[in-house]
Design a protein around this motif. Structure first.
Motif, PDB file in Angstrom:
ATOM      1  N   UNK A 453       0.975  -1.041   0.116  1.00 17.82           N
ATOM      2  CA  UNK A 453      -0.170   0.003  -0.168  1.00 17.82           C
ATOM      3  C   UNK A 453       0.850   1.297  -0.305  1.00 17.82           C
ATOM      4  N   UNK A 454       0.942   2.043  -0.993  1.00 22.96           N
ATOM      5  CA  UNK A 454       1.474   3.086  -1.178  1.00 22.96           C
ATOM      6  C   UNK A 454       1.904   4.077  -0.044  1.00 22.96           C
ATOM      7  N   UNK A 455       0.576   4.421   0.386  1.00 20.28           N
ATOM      8  CA  UNK A 455       0.498   5.320   1.544  1.00 20.28           C
ATOM      9  C   UNK A 455       1.338   4.831   2.579  1.00 20.28           C
ATOM     10  N   UNK A 456       0.892   3.610   3.041  1.00 24.93           N
ATOM     11  CA  UNK A 456       1.383   3.135   4.465  1.00 24.93           C
ATOM     12  C   UNK A 456       2.962   2.684   4.185  1.00 24.93           C
ATOM     13  N   UNK A 457       3.446   2.446   2.786  1.00 25.69           N
ATOM     14  CA  UNK A 457       4.887   2.184   2.670  1.00 25.69           C
ATOM     15  C   UNK A 457       5.740   3.218   2.964  1.00 25.69           C
ATOM     16  N   UNK A 458       4.971   4.529   2.663  1.00 27.44           N
ATOM     17  CA  UNK A 458       5.798   5.768   2.909  1.00 27.44           C
ATOM     18  C   UNK A 458       6.155   6.028   4.381  1.00 27.44           C
ATOM     19  N   UNK A 459       5.381   5.461   5.293  1.00 27.51           N
ATOM     20  CA  UNK A 459       5.541   5.411   6.663  1.00 27.51           C
ATOM     21  C   UNK A 459       6.443   4.313   7.270  1.00 27.51           C
ATOM     22  N   UNK A 460       6.809   3.371   6.511  1.00 23.92           N
ATOM     23  CA  UNK A 460       7.511   2.077   7.038  1.00 23.92           C
ATOM     24  C   UNK A 460       8.896   2.401   7.408  1.00 23.92           C
ATOM     25  N   UNK A 461       9.349   2.233   8.502  1.00 22.06           N
ATOM     26  CA  UNK A 461      10.960   2.346   8.996  1.00 22.06           C
ATOM     27  C   UNK A 461      11.624   0.925   8.359  1.00 22.06           C
TER      28      UNK A 461
END
Length: 521
Positions: A453-461
């Motif tokens: 999921x592009x939106x959640x992937x941006x917040x992944x450390x």
């Protein structure tokens, strides 16, 4: 030995007719199965019986025939049997060569036919008696061949089955009554042949067709049980054809007998080939099972070594903690007002990494609480949540009851699949499903679904997420397939719209028993 053979000879002599000679089959079976040292006893028993026949028929057939008849047929047949046994290796490596046996049957039938025709030349016959040699030779040759194919193969079946139990008759009878081979012959072949015989005896028009159809059970048993099935079914089919014979010289019976002779000969060779292929397949499967068993032992040994390494790393972590406490106590003496909070955070982070590394080498929770605990609450779940990846696990079935090697393999494959997706930064959502059961020895299906999921992937450390690579080999699907092969498993992968789904089906390699060390979870 001569007395026993003479008694059997007298019994077989009563069932010989013009185109079915089981007596020739008895000769060949005796020479094949009796040791060479008893062959003189066979010659003596044969001579005694032939002397009785010569005296009985002396006035009818003449003295010349009576003298020539005293020479036993086994005396001519013995060198041929010896040649097949010694030169053609008829019984090589505890196996019977059906090609050699059929060839031996043809040669022996030809020899017996030649002897019969030769004796006929010196026999006193009526002056108006006309011999149709073409029809006579065909009938005698077919009768000799059918006699051999009826008696010899079934005698080999009995002999080999008795050898398996070292001649213990009670054990042999018990095993025979419990075997599928006996049950199919007794409750499938015999009723079918009996039904065909009943139809042929009640309807004269269907008699010939019933005789011809009797070779089908021979084919069926050959396909199911190899040459042994063809031998027993062929003997019963031969007997059924003879019982349906309306006259002593019935052409239809001769035709049916020829078809059954061809069917028995062919099915003996085909059944022998099928038996060899089946043995080769079983040997290959046994080799494969032994290889898997060896690989499992090696894998277990490797995991034991990793467990020892993990214990050593635990001791090292304790040693680091003790060393840090010692250093801080010395530092307080030199600098009483020094702030050691930063040092403590660094040491705590170092200990956490050592713990994660230790857990990836040999997960302690898996040994102590089982697979559900390590998947739901272990390092894998904590690291994914810490990295900001959505993770959930769905387990149904007696997972903790499986053996420790299988649980550990499932955990390793799960870490391998997730780490492979995280290295490519292609997973923001991870779903692990496990379904298992205890039927058929124990089975387990593992599904690992990763989505992006592009939106959640941006917040992944991703830095935190990449810590999971310590628990994987980095080989990806190849490592998963190799681990699954140890448990007779299969790996399937399916591409989804925003990710992929990996499914692994496994079988318990050991008898399914509850694993007591993790059954309390």
């Amino acid at each position: 030995m001569a007395t026993i053979y003479l008694a059997i000879l007298a019994l077989f002599r009563q069932v010989s007719i013009q185109h079915w000679f089981p007596l020739v089959g008895l000769h060949v079976a005796a020479l094949l199965l009796v040791p060479y040292r008893y062959w003189p006893a066979i010659f003596v028993g044969d001579s005694i019986w032939l002397a009785y026949v010569s005296l009985t028929c002396l006035d009818e057939f003449g003295p010349l025939w009576a003298v020539i008849n005293l020479i036993p047929a086994t005396l001519y047949q013995a060198p041929v049997v010896w040649w097949f046994l010694e030169r053609r290796k008829l019984f090589a490596k505890s196996e019977v060569s059906m090609q050699g046996l059929v060839a031996c049957a043809l040669v022996m039938a030809t020899i017996s036919t030649t002897l019969t025709i030769g004796q006929l030349q010196v026999t006193r016959l009526p002056a108006d008696y006309v011999i149709q040699y073409g029809d006579l030779v065909a009938r005698i040759l077919l009768g000799n061949l059918m006699g051999i194919l009826t008696i010899v193969p079934i005698a080999l079946v009995l002999h080999r089955s008795l050898m398996v139990v070292d001649g213990r008759c009670v054990t042999w009878i018990r095993q025979a009554l419990d075997s599928r081979f006996f049950l199919e012959n007794a409750f499938l072949v015999a009723p079918v042949l009996g039904f065909l015989g009943w139809i042929g005896s009640r309807n004269a028009d269907a008699q010939s067709a019933a005789q011809m159809v009797m070779f089908f059970p021979v084919i069926l048993m050959a396909l199911r049980h190899g040459w042994a099935g063809a031998a027993v079914a062929g003997a019963m089919a031969s007997l059924g054809i003879m019982l349906l014979m309306p006259t002593r010289n019935d052409p239809a019976t001769l035709h049916a007998e020829a078809v059954v002779a061809i069917a028995i000969s062919t099915m003996l060779m085909v059944g022998d080939r099928l038996s060899r292929l089946d043995r080769h397949a079983k040997d290959a499967q046994q080799e494969k099972d032994r290889a898997i068993e060896l690989a499992l032992r090696n894998a277990t040994l490797g995991e034991a070594q990793l467990r020892i390494a993990a214990l050593a790393m635990d001791h090292m972590r304790d040693s680091v903690n003790q060393t840090f406490d010692t250093m801080l106590s010395r530092l307080r003496i030199l600098q009483p007002v020094a702030n050691d909070a930063g040092y403590r955070r660094q040491v705590s982070a170092t200990q956490e990494r050592i713990y994660q590394l230790t857990d990836s080498v040999s997960p302690s929770q898996l040994r102590e609480r089982g697979l559900p605990a390590v998947l739901v609450e272990g390092t894998l779940a904590r690291t994914l949540h810490e990295a900001g990846i959505r993770y959930w696990c769905d387990l149904r079935g007696p997972v903790s009851f499986f053996a420790q090697p299988l649980q550990l393999a499932v955990y390793r494959m799960t870490c391998e699949a997730i780490a492979d997706a995280l290295i490519a930064r292609d997973a923001s959502d991870v779903l692990v499903k496990i379904r298992c059961g205890s039927r058929y020895g124990g089975w387990l299906v593992l599904m690992i679904e990763t989505k992006h999921q592009a939106e959640r992937a941006q917040r992944v450390d991703w830095t935190v997420a990449h810590r999971l690579r310590f628990g994987a080999t980095g080989l990806g699907r190849k490592a998963i397939e190799d681990r699954a092969a140890l448990f007779r498993g299969q790996v399937r992968e399916r591409t989804l719209h925003h990710g992929r789904r990996l499914m692994v089906s496994l079988r318990e390699p050991y008898p399914f028993e509850p694993s007591m060390e993790c059954a309390n979870y």
